[in-house]
Design a protein around this motif. Structure first.
Motif, PDB file in Angstrom:
ATOM      1  N   MET A  82     -16.531  -5.286  -6.057  1.00  0.00           N
ATOM      2  CA  MET A  82     -17.296  -5.952  -4.923  1.00  0.00           C
ATOM      3  C   MET A  82     -16.423  -5.817  -3.943  1.00  0.00           C
ATOM      4  N   ARG A  83     -16.869  -5.645  -2.677  1.00  0.00           N
ATOM      5  CA  ARG A  83     -16.125  -5.553  -1.335  1.00  0.00           C
ATOM      6  C   ARG A  83     -16.280  -6.972  -0.673  1.00  0.00           C
ATOM      7  N   GLY A 132     -12.054   0.757   5.447  1.00  0.00           N
ATOM      8  CA  GLY A 132     -12.681   1.993   5.405  1.00  0.00           C
ATOM      9  C   GLY A 132     -12.429   2.853   4.173  1.00  0.00           C
ATOM     10  N   LEU A 133     -12.087   2.273   3.230  1.00  0.00           N
ATOM     11  CA  LEU A 133     -11.727   2.973   1.810  1.00  0.00           C
ATOM     12  C   LEU A 133     -12.959   2.452   0.873  1.00  0.00           C
ATOM     13  N   GLY A 134     -13.393   3.375  -0.053  1.00  0.00           N
ATOM     14  CA  GLY A 134     -14.380   2.995  -1.204  1.00  0.00           C
ATOM     15  C   GLY A 134     -13.499   3.261  -2.535  1.00  0.00           C
ATOM     16  N   ILE A 135     -14.206   2.920  -3.500  1.00  0.00           N
ATOM     17  CA  ILE A 135     -13.680   3.188  -4.792  1.00  0.00           C
ATOM     18  C   ILE A 135     -14.065   4.498  -5.181  1.00  0.00           C
ATOM     19  N   TYR A 162     -12.239  -5.842  -3.718  1.00  0.00           N
ATOM     20  CA  TYR A 162     -11.182  -5.214  -2.958  1.00  0.00           C
ATOM     21  C   TYR A 162     -11.794  -5.154  -1.420  1.00  0.00           C
ATOM     22  N   ASP A 167      -8.018  -8.118  -4.819  1.00  0.00           N
ATOM     23  CA  ASP A 167      -7.310  -7.202  -4.402  1.00  0.00           C
ATOM     24  C   ASP A 167      -6.962  -7.293  -2.832  1.00  0.00           C
ATOM     25  N   PRO A 216       0.772  -1.108  -0.010  1.00  0.00           N
ATOM     26  CA  PRO A 216      -0.078   0.054  -0.051  1.00  0.00           C
ATOM     27  C   PRO A 216       0.986   1.142  -0.011  1.00  0.00           C
ATOM     28  N   HIS A 226     -10.170  -2.707   1.511  1.00  0.00           N
ATOM     29  CA  HIS A 226      -9.350  -1.969   2.021  1.00  0.00           C
ATOM     30  C   HIS A 226     -10.064  -1.206   3.164  1.00  0.00           C
TER      31      HIS A 226
END
Lengths: 488, 212
Positions: free
Chosen positions: B108-109, B87-90, B83, B132, B60, B85
């Motif tokens: 998709m998360r 707290g993170l979004g696209i 993915y 990812d 990262p 990650h």
């Protein structure tokens, strides 16, 4: 009309379009001469107002209709017209508004006009006409209203007393010489209640209020056919998925038979009520993001079983965590269950024709079916016309028209040096002690909406930590620092 | 004229031809499957074929995902980026700015893709799957994903959040690479397993430019 069915850009004024602030109506009143075989085409919440008039609460399925509208790249009228024609015949009249009473009043006018088609009360044209309606259209639905108030045993309603007050109101109107209700708009519903009676006051409120609450309107839901339900008492307790799966498959087949194998019945939710070994009953829900046809998956029911598996797995984890300290079986067995279809919608074949995507390289329907098998949503996005980071894109449903109708180059190219992943809620950080890093850009929000426009700027930087890892940070107008993304 | 026995009918003959082609290591009759427009990068990926799994080492904060992104620009088949990650979004406008076709790339998360998204791997809806930095991805998961990719002729990118090393191999991956951004002007790529140069650099201009 353009080829896609959307209104041509040549139209300058579109008075029949909904105004932006109130895009989706809550109710519809539909008049038709023919007998309606399926009154639940637009919503599972329906009231039979009279022999020829149905009321539906369409905002129960607002997300579904908005998604279909965007998928088909058309407006609501173009989406709903073929469905209404299919169910109600070619000479239907449908009035959409935020309150059923407003639908009925405007419908009375359109029936008098012998009109046909769809009318949205939120549109500029219909709203102007509604404000000029005469008293006869306001009084017209009140006879049927009295019937429903009596049927529902409305609180403090007396039909004879109400009719007396109606007579008084009519004499008052005649004496003053008012053409329509909007000429008396300055009188609020409380004044009408004091002058006449509580129910006149309520009707007055329904006439003008734009909120979608019923506010005492006597809604009597039309009963749907009994929900398809299948119960099972197990011969012996079971907790292994391989065994549960086989029995559930049989139960889904039995549910299909209750539908009489009608392929147009689609399911939104299935309730699975499980009785555990200790006689505790637990209700879990199998929900489908897209209306799901159980019949189409006969006899395998892959999608429904996937959803059941996710729910079963989650339940087993929760039960094990709960019962860790107790002297109970490690995986609590089931001894009985009941499967009930609690939410469904009737989608005629014509609606599936609207979704045909013969031109696409992949079938949207395959994506929808896959979506139904997964426990998390499939995300997709499109560009928006904004330089401001949070407003520069929008999440849309898969299958919706993702390509914007404008040339997005100037906005999308501004994001080249922004990271691929961002924090939806920026995280406040300490101000960098040394140089803040590489300056990227300054952004301003819609500063004209704020009292302190000078504080709406954000200065964006790439900030590296001691290990060389880069983050996307900004300093706001007050000098505070926030981390908003990571350069993964 | 006597009728041709079924086993020698036109259909079976074409099947034999197709299977024969698959035995050949080089398929000069078909174009390169993964195409970025960056010559040095394309040379490394020249031999990628359907069913391959490519493993990336991208820690990262080093902006290395811009390199696999080069293969997701226009004219891609339906693809999914899985993915997780925290707290993170696209940040979709950034993806769009790099020329990624978001009508064909879905997201998709999931922290445990094989366990949570199993139906996705059991169908061929997506021809490109990018996993990812999964939180949990066992050797069994790797074997399963690899097997399904071969079955459905998909290409799978498996992105790890650490640099790869030849000391810990991956028999399921046909290609293993590390990638990172050096300073502001260059991207580095190191081939751990596969054909092509061991290490080379690309300018930021090459990476940020849309290659049609």
């Amino acid at each position: 009309m353009s080829k896609s069915g959307s209104p041509s850009n040549a139209q300058v004024i579109q008075l029949n379009q909904l105004i932006e602030a109130d895009d989706f109506p809550a109710y519809v009143a539909v008049y038709s001469e023919q007998t309606v075989a399926n009154p639940f085409a637009l919503s599972p919440t329906v009231m039979q107002w009279s022999d020829r008039i149905l009321l539906c609460r369409v905002n129960d399925c607002e997300q579904f209709w908005l998604t279909q509208k965007q998928k088909c790249a058309c407006d609501l009228e173009q989406l709903l017209d073929p469905i209404l024609r299919y169910h109600h015949g070619a000479d239907y009249i449908a009035v959409f508004a935020n309150h059923p009473w407003q639908c009925l009043v405007y419908l009375a006018f359109q029936m008098h006009q012998q009109a046909q088609g769809i009318y949205f009360l939120q549109s500029l044209l219909s709203r102007n006409i509604y404000q000029l309606l005469e008293w006869e259209f306001w009084f017209a639905p009140q006879d049927v209203l009295v019937t429903h108030l009596e049927t529902s045993k409305a609180n403090r309603f007396n039909a004879a007393s109400f009719r007396t007050r109606q007579g008084q109101l009519k004499r008052f109107i005649s004496r003053i010489g008012l053409a329509g209700p909007f000429e008396l708009k300055q009188a609020d519903h409380q004044a009408m209640t004091r002058r006449f009676d509580a129910w006149t006051g309520k009707i007055w409120r329904w006439t003008f209020d734009t909120a979608s609450d019923l506010q005492g309107f006597p809604w009597i839901s039309l009963a749907q056919a009994p929900r398809p339900t299948v119960s099972r008492e197990l011969e012996y307790p079971i907790n292994q998925w391989c065994t549960i799966e086989v029995l559930l498959r049989e139960d889904f087949e039995r549910l299909c038979q209750q539908f009489k194998c009608d392929a147009s019945e689609h399911i939104n939710r299935i309730l699975w009520q499980i009785t555990l070994f200790n006689d505790q009953k637990i209700c879990v829900e199998l929900s489908f993001r897209h209306p799901y046809s159980l019949h189409r998956e006969l006899p395998v029911f892959k999608t429904a079983l996937y959803q059941a598996w996710y729910v079963y797995d989650d339940l087993m984890h929760k039960l094990q965590a709960r019962d860790k300290d107790l002297d109970l079986p490690e995986a609590m067995p089931f001894i009985a269950w009941q499967v009930e279809i609690c939410e469904r919608i009737h989608l005629p074949p014509i609606l599936w024709d609207l979704f045909s995507d013969a031109g696409a390289d992949f079938r949207l329907q395959d994506l929808g079916e896959l979506q139904n098998k997964l426990p998390v949503p499939i995300e997709t996005y499109r560009c928006e016309a904004s330089f401001y980071p949070e407003r520069s894109f929008e999440a849309v449903s898969p299958g919706m028209v993702a390509e914007p109708s404008f040339d997005h180059y100037q906005w999308s190219s501004s994001s080249s040096y922004r990271p691929l992943f961002y924090y939806q809620s920026p995280i406040e950080i300490e101000a960098p002690t040394n140089s803040p890093g590489i300056f990227l850009e300054r952004c301003a929000s819609r500063w004209w909406l704020y009292e302190d426009p000078e504080h709406q700027n954000r200065d964006y930087y790439v900030l590296k930590d001691t290990r060389g890892r880069a983050s996307w940070v900004y300093r706001d107008g007050d000098g505070r620092w926030f981390k908003q993304g990571e350069y993964f | 004229m006597a009728s041709i026995p079924v086993q020698f009918s036109d259909t079976s003959l074409s099947d034999h031809l197709v299977s024969a082609r698959l035995l050949s290591p080089t398929r000069s009759d078909q174009g390169q499957l993964l195409h970025s427009g960056i010559e040095s990068l394309d040379r490394v990926f020249a031999r990628v074929k359907p069913g391959d799994l490519i493993e990336w080492g991208i820690p990262p904060g080093l902006n290395g995902r811009l390199i696999p992104l080069q293969f997701l620009k226009r004219q891609i088949p339906t693809s999914v980026w899985i993915y997780h990650h925290h707290g993170l979004g696209i940040f979709a406008s950034s993806w769009i700015s790099h020329g990624v076709d978001l009508q064909r790339l879905f997201f998709m998360r999931s922290a445990q893709p094989v366990k949570e998204l199993r139906p996705l791997f059991l169908e061929d809806t997506f021809k490109r799957i990018i996993i990812d930095s999964p939180k949990k991805f066992s050797k069994g998961d790797l074997a399963f994903v690899s097997q399904q990719a071969r079955k459905y002729r998909q290409i799978v990118f498996l992105i790890r959040h650490y640099f790869l090393s030849p000391k810990q191999g991956n028999p399921y991956a046909s290609l293993r690479l590390n990638t990172w951004q050096v300073g502001r002007g260059e991207f580095s790529l190191q081939v751990i397993k596969g054909h092509g140069a061991d290490k080379f650099t690309m300018s930021a201009q090459q990476v940020y430019t849309n290659h049609e």
